[in-house]
Design a protein around this motif. Structure first.
Motif, mmCIF file in Angstrom:
data_model
loop_
_atom_site.group_PDB
_atom_site.id
_atom_site.type_symbol
_atom_site.label_atom_id
_atom_site.label_comp_id
_atom_site.label_asym_id
_atom_site.label_seq_id
_atom_site.Cartn_x
_atom_site.Cartn_y
_atom_site.Cartn_z
ATOM 1 N N LYS A 169 0.841 -1.032 0.268
ATOM 2 C CA LYS A 169 -0.002 0.029 0.076
ATOM 3 C C LYS A 169 0.891 1.293 0.097
ATOM 4 O O LYS A 169 2.159 1.136 0.401
ATOM 5 C CB LYS A 169 -0.830 -0.027 1.253
ATOM 6 C CG LYS A 169 -1.545 -1.477 1.406
ATOM 7 C CD LYS A 169 -2.411 -1.095 2.686
ATOM 8 C CE LYS A 169 -3.385 -2.253 2.924
ATOM 9 N NZ LYS A 169 -4.092 -2.323 4.081
ATOM 10 N N LEU A 170 0.402 2.263 -0.345
ATOM 11 C CA LEU A 170 1.076 3.617 -0.389
ATOM 12 C C LEU A 170 1.696 3.940 0.896
ATOM 13 O O LEU A 170 2.636 4.250 1.062
ATOM 14 C CB LEU A 170 0.221 4.838 -0.864
ATOM 15 C CG LEU A 170 -0.406 4.979 -1.956
ATOM 16 C CD1 LEU A 170 -1.203 5.955 -2.349
ATOM 17 C CD2 LEU A 170 0.577 4.707 -3.223
ATOM 18 N N GLU A 171 1.116 3.549 1.935
ATOM 19 C CA GLU A 171 1.460 3.811 3.390
ATOM 20 C C GLU A 171 2.587 2.829 3.916
ATOM 21 O O GLU A 171 3.026 3.066 5.082
ATOM 22 C CB GLU A 171 0.499 3.790 4.322
ATOM 23 C CG GLU A 171 -0.346 2.559 4.236
ATOM 24 C CD GLU A 171 -1.867 2.646 3.548
ATOM 25 O OE1 GLU A 171 -1.851 3.282 2.303
ATOM 26 O OE2 GLU A 171 -2.759 2.267 4.019
ATOM 27 N N ASP A 172 3.081 2.038 3.097
ATOM 28 C CA ASP A 172 4.080 1.213 3.341
ATOM 29 C C ASP A 172 5.392 1.776 2.946
ATOM 30 O O ASP A 172 6.496 1.219 2.939
ATOM 31 C CB ASP A 172 3.849 -0.206 2.712
ATOM 32 C CG ASP A 172 2.866 -0.946 3.041
ATOM 33 O OD1 ASP A 172 2.197 -1.503 2.516
ATOM 34 O OD2 ASP A 172 2.770 -1.139 4.363
ATOM 35 N N THR A 173 5.269 2.850 2.359
ATOM 36 C CA THR A 173 6.564 3.696 1.884
ATOM 37 C C THR A 173 7.326 4.015 3.059
ATOM 38 O O THR A 173 6.760 4.590 4.115
ATOM 39 C CB THR A 173 6.182 4.977 1.172
ATOM 40 O OG1 THR A 173 5.335 4.382 -0.193
ATOM 41 C CG2 THR A 173 7.406 5.727 0.647
ATOM 42 N N GLY A 174 8.507 3.890 2.891
ATOM 43 C CA GLY A 174 9.539 4.301 3.816
ATOM 44 C C GLY A 174 10.973 3.500 3.885
ATOM 45 O O GLY A 174 11.211 2.913 3.032
ATOM 46 N N VAL A 175 12.063 3.885 4.659
ATOM 47 C CA VAL A 175 13.081 3.153 4.808
ATOM 48 C C VAL A 175 12.762 1.971 5.606
ATOM 49 O O VAL A 175 12.393 2.260 6.981
ATOM 50 C CB VAL A 175 14.194 4.167 5.165
ATOM 51 C CG1 VAL A 175 15.570 3.484 5.223
ATOM 52 C CG2 VAL A 175 14.467 5.257 4.240
ATOM 53 N N TYR A 176 13.170 0.911 5.389
ATOM 54 C CA TYR A 176 13.103 -0.377 5.975
ATOM 55 C C TYR A 176 14.430 -0.890 6.683
ATOM 56 O O TYR A 176 15.557 -0.584 6.048
ATOM 57 C CB TYR A 176 12.550 -1.382 5.222
ATOM 58 C CG TYR A 176 11.073 -1.456 5.070
ATOM 59 C CD1 TYR A 176 10.532 -0.372 4.193
ATOM 60 C CD2 TYR A 176 10.208 -2.069 5.745
ATOM 61 C CE1 TYR A 176 9.120 -0.281 4.269
ATOM 62 C CE2 TYR A 176 8.854 -2.121 5.484
ATOM 63 C CZ TYR A 176 7.979 -0.944 4.690
ATOM 64 O OH TYR A 176 6.879 -0.857 4.580
#
Length: 122
Positions: free
Chosen positions: A86-93
């Motif tokens: 989902k769009l909200e999964d965007t980030g640095v992991y």
């Protein structure tokens, strides 16, 4: 101990990615491993954790049912299979290693990888 995360990238919503985290410098199987993520302007948050043996895993409510954490102790590698992104999964992991079982708290993890960027587009 060194942790090296990889596998991030740009993916469309609904797609999948598999992250990897290669560990070196310690007895990998003896420690809890986890994935955290950090979106721009937000706190780093817990995503998933797995016990040293790989038999017990925990997930944040936001990813449960879509993400799967696993580990291969023979290869000293941690994985995160991410489906139905989902769009909200965007980030640095970030991958992390700690000694407190089942912990979702950043401060319980003492070794961190450098992070890998995941960007989900519409």
């Amino acid at each position: 101990v060194q942790l090296q995360a990889s596998g991030g990238g740009l993916v469309q919503a609904g797609g999948s990615l598999r992250l990897s985290c290669a560990a070196s410098g310690r007895t990998f199987s003896g420690y809890e491993m986890a994935w955290f993520r950090q979106a721009p302007g937000k706190e780093r948050e817990f995503v998933a954790s797995i016990s040293g043996s790989g038999t017990t895993a925990g997930y944040a409510d936001s990813v449960r049912g879509r993400f799967t954490i696993s580990r291969d102790n023979a290869k000293n590698t941690l994985y995160l299979q991410m489906n139905s992104l989902k769009l909200e999964d965007t980030g640095v992991y970030f991958c992390a290693s700690g000694s407190v079982r089942y912990s979702t708290t950043k401060s319980d993890y003492h070794y961190w990888g450098q992070g890998t960027q995941v960007t989900v587009s519409s």
